[in-house]
Each structure stands twice: as C-alpha cells, then as structure tokens.
Scaffold this active site. Structure first.
Site, PDB file in Angstrom:
ATOM      1  N   TRP A  68     -47.318  79.271 -62.159  1.00 19.97           N
ATOM      2  CA  TRP A  68     -47.063  78.235 -63.166  1.00 19.97           C
ATOM      3  C   TRP A  68     -47.782  78.522 -64.470  1.00 19.97           C
ATOM      4  CZ3 TRP A  68     -42.786  75.970 -62.573  1.00 19.97           C
ATOM      5  CH2 TRP A  68     -42.300  75.673 -61.300  1.00 19.97           C
ATOM      6  N   ASP A  94     -51.945  71.312 -67.140  1.00 22.70           N
ATOM      7  CA  ASP A  94     -50.749  71.077 -66.332  1.00 22.70           C
ATOM      8  C   ASP A  94     -51.256  70.544 -64.988  1.00 22.70           C
ATOM      9  OD1 ASP A  94     -48.554  71.091 -64.702  1.00 22.70           O
ATOM     10  OD2 ASP A  94     -47.985  73.181 -65.096  1.00 22.70           O
ATOM     11  N   LYS A 148     -43.914  65.521 -57.705  1.00 25.89           N
ATOM     12  CA  LYS A 148     -44.893  65.876 -56.678  1.00 25.89           C
ATOM     13  C   LYS A 148     -45.717  64.663 -56.260  1.00 25.89           C
ATOM     14  CE  LYS A 148     -43.854  70.200 -58.139  1.00 25.89           C
ATOM     15  NZ  LYS A 148     -43.887  71.013 -59.346  1.00 25.89           N
TER      16      LYS A 148
HETATM   17  C1  LIG Z   1     -43.471  71.913 -60.222  1.00 22.48           C
HETATM   18  C2  LIG Z   1     -44.390  72.403 -61.279  1.00 22.48           C
HETATM   19  C3  LIG Z   1     -43.933  72.677 -62.577  1.00 22.48           C
HETATM   20  C4  LIG Z   1     -42.470  72.581 -62.972  1.00 22.48           C
HETATM   21  O1  LIG Z   1     -42.068  71.271 -63.005  1.00 22.48           O
HETATM   22  P1  LIG Z   1     -40.576  70.878 -63.447  1.00 22.48           P
HETATM   23  O2  LIG Z   1     -40.703  69.386 -63.503  1.00 22.48           O
HETATM   24  O3  LIG Z   1     -39.652  71.356 -62.382  1.00 22.48           O
HETATM   25  O4  LIG Z   1     -40.295  71.465 -64.757  1.00 22.48           O
HETATM   26  C5  LIG Z   1     -44.868  73.098 -63.505  1.00 22.48           C
HETATM   27  N1  LIG Z   1     -46.148  73.231 -63.208  1.00 22.48           N
HETATM   28  C6  LIG Z   1     -46.623  72.984 -61.961  1.00 22.48           C
HETATM   29  C7  LIG Z   1     -48.073  73.158 -61.682  1.00 22.48           C
HETATM   30  C8  LIG Z   1     -45.755  72.557 -60.965  1.00 22.48           C
HETATM   31  O5  LIG Z   1     -46.219  72.308 -59.731  1.00 22.48           O
END
Ligand SMILES: *Cc1c(COP(=O)(O)O)cnc(C)c1O
Length: 359
Positions: A101, A171, A195
């Site tokens: 990521w 993030d 999540k």
């Molecule tokens: C799932 C995830 C993303 C991507 O998320 P989307 O909503 O599908 O764009 C980005 N960063 C992390 C750490 C993730 O777990």
C-alpha cells in the site's frame, strides 16, 4: 439464518447488530415512509444522520475542532492522489515504504509531487516497520506519509513517527478505530471504510484545517479538501447509505466501550492467534514481533501443497476468506473490530485440528 465467521481483508465483516438495525430500518426509516437510501442528502433527516455520524467519530477518536472530518468517495486509492494534490505545494513529499500500500501511494504521488522515499523496509522483504531513527526528513518537506498498518504484509507501526513541525499523513485504512490514537500528532488521516468503519463506498479523511486551501494548480474541484470541508462533504451527492451504516458502526463501537475497550479485545484476539502460529512448526508468520499487525495476520503452511485443502476444509468449517493476498500467497486472517473473539477461537481450533490430521 446462519452467519459464518468472515476473515475477509475488505470489504470485511460488519457487526451483526449493525446489520440487524439496518435490516429493521431498511424499508421505512424512523417512520418516514421511505428508506434512508431514497432520501435527499439535503433533507433534515439525512443531515442529522450525517452530523451524528461525524460527532460520534469525533468522540470516539477525540478529534478536536482544529480538524475537519470529511466523508468522501473514491476509496483510499483516491487519497493517494488527493494528498499530494492538496499538500505538496509546500515542498517535498516524503514517504515511508513498508509494503504494497505504501508503494501504491508513492507511485501515485510521483504524478504530482517531488517525492522522496525517506525510509524503506523493502530489503528485508517488508517484514518490519522502520525505526524512528531511520526516518530522516529532507529540508523543506511538505509532509511525511506512512501506512500505519500494511494490510497485505501484516506489518503495523508500534509508534507514531515524530516529524516535528512537518505534517504527518497516515493511511489508516486497515487499523483506524482499532485502538485509541492521538489525532493531534497528525496533519491528516485517511481510511477507506470497508475494513474497520463500514461498507465500501465511503472514505473518511481527518485533516487539520490549517492545511486546507493550498492545492496544486489544476486540482479538480472534487479533489480539493477545502471544498468538501466548506460544504460538509456535500459538494455533490455523498454515499448516503454507506455514511448511514458507518454511523451505526460508530454507535456500536461506543456501546462496546469505545476504542480503549475494543483495543483490549483486539489485542487478545491477535495474541492468541500469533501464539498458536508460534507454537507450531507447521504454521509461520515472518513479521518482526513488535510490528505484527493486530488486524491482519498472514501465515503460511509448512507445505504449500496443503494451502488448497486448508482453505476448502476451513470453508466447510464455516471459516471464510482466509486466502492470502495474491501477491504473497499463504493465508491471511483479518480480525477487525467486527470479527468476534469466537471466530478467532474457532480458527485456532481448526488450525490445530488440521495440523494434527495433515501436518
Ligand atoms: C484497502 C486499502 C487501501 C485501498 O483502499 P480502497 O478503498 O480500495 O481504495 C489503501 N490502503 C490500505 C492500507 C488498505 O488496506
């Protein structure tokens, strides 16, 4: 009805209690004669749902009025672009690379910003977070971006990097709301909802207000945080149902006792699963002990030939979505807030049983 144990990395398990409320309110929300999905986002009813969700999130995370809380669309992936578009006019964009990521965020930022990767754990195959002393900021850094929890590698920071006066951007897609966090240490936090917040389709951004208003030239209106902050995330039609459902999850979290209470459960769930992995020669997890993710637990089987039978038998035992990410293989158990401790207990029992029979 039978709800099985769901270890999906995302879209992930939601609390059954939340889905029951949504089910009960589905056709006729609060005696208004229509569902929440069918209402104008500018109606008094929806605005109260939206404001309550924001208020509850502010309470849960202790977010002060110095921060705007935005409910956007486009997923965390859109934030990979939105962050540099809004913050990089001030200088260099510094990034920490801890896995899949982070890499995606870095790649996207390079489209807009002068990017410097200040620390990377790629050499060790992304099995730990860097030390604070590894993170050296360049002069004139506009911000430092890092991924608090690498969802695929199962690597989680066990500290908040100290960046002095340089805004820290995180993030937090896969560990937001899993434990208390000192929001005042951050310039900006973002997270895709699917999540640990709610259903897919909404993205939460928590941004310090003094960082707003200096986007790069040419930044599209929809990518300018200041626009969304000024219009309470209603510059255009927001993801109303996802916002509503996220609000129900926030209420559920408050009823669990908030983030300190859920952290205790999360830590207990994770430690027993890692203990089961470590106690066996058949299962393995490569991540440095202090960086093992409390949310995503990847593990491999001693014999990859047994991966498929493991997954088939797990599913037959009511344990869903344990397949590891296609980029790493093996297994991954995502044990977010809404995954009950009983699910982890059942998984551990299944793992022991499988090892005895097939290991
Ligand atoms: C799932 C995830 C993303 C991507 O998320 P989307 O909503 O599908 O764009 C980005 N960063 C992390 C750490 C993730 O777990």
């Amino acid at each position: 009805m039978s709800r099985l144990f769901n270890f999906s990395a995302g879209p992930a398990a939601l609390p059954t209690e939340v889905l029951e409320i949504a089910q009960a309110e589905m056709l006729d929300w609060h005696n208004k004669g229509l569902s929440i999905m069918e209402m104008s986002h500018r109606s008094a009813e929806f605005i109260s749902v939206a404001e309550t969700a924001e208020q509850d999130l502010r309470e849960l995370m202790g977010i002060s009025d110095d921060y705007a809380v935005l409910f956007l669309q486009g997923g965390a992936t859109s934030q990979f672009a939105m962050v540099p578009m809004n913050l990089a006019s001030r200088g260099k964009a510094a990034y920490v690379n801890t896995g899949v990521w982070s890499k995606k965020a870095i790649k996207e930022a390079k489209l807009f910003a002068d990017v410097e990767v200040v620390a990377s754990t790629e050499e060790g195959n992304f099995t730990r977070a860097p030390e604070q002393s590894d993170i050296v900021l360049p002069n004139g850094a506009a911000y430092l971006h890092y991924t608090t929890n690498e969802t695929i590698g199962g690597v989680q920071f066990d500290y908040i990097p100290n960046t002095g006066a340089v805004p820290l951007v995180a993030d937090m897609s896969s560990d937001i709301l899993s434990a208390p966090v000192d929001v005042s240490k951050f310039g900006l936090i973002y997270a895709g909802a699917q999540k640990n917040i709610g259903p897919a389709g909404i993205t939460v951004v928590i941004v310090r207000k003094d960082l707003l208003g200096a986007p790069l030239a040419g930044t599209p209106t929809m990518y300018d945080y200041a626009v969304h902050a000024a219009e309470d995330s209603m510059h255009n039609t927001p993801a109303t149902f996802a916002w509503y459902l996220s609000g129900l999850v926030f209420k559920w979290l408050k009823a669990q006792g908030g983030l300190s209470a859920i952290e205790v459960v999360n830590r207990r769930k994770a430690s027993k699963l890692y203990a089961a992995i470590d106690a066996s020669d058949f299962f393995a997890n490569p991540v440095a002990i202090n960086n093992r993710s409390v949310m995503n637990v990847p593990f491999t089987l001693a014999d990859a030939e047994l991966d498929k039978p493991f997954l088939v038998e797990a599913e037959a035992a009511g344990l869903l979505n344990l397949k590891g990410h296609r980029s790493v293989g093996g297994m991954r158990a995502s044990i977010y807030n809404a995954v009950p401790e009983a699910a982890v207990d059942a998984l551990i029992d299944f793992m022991r049983d499988f090892e005895q029979r097939r290991g």
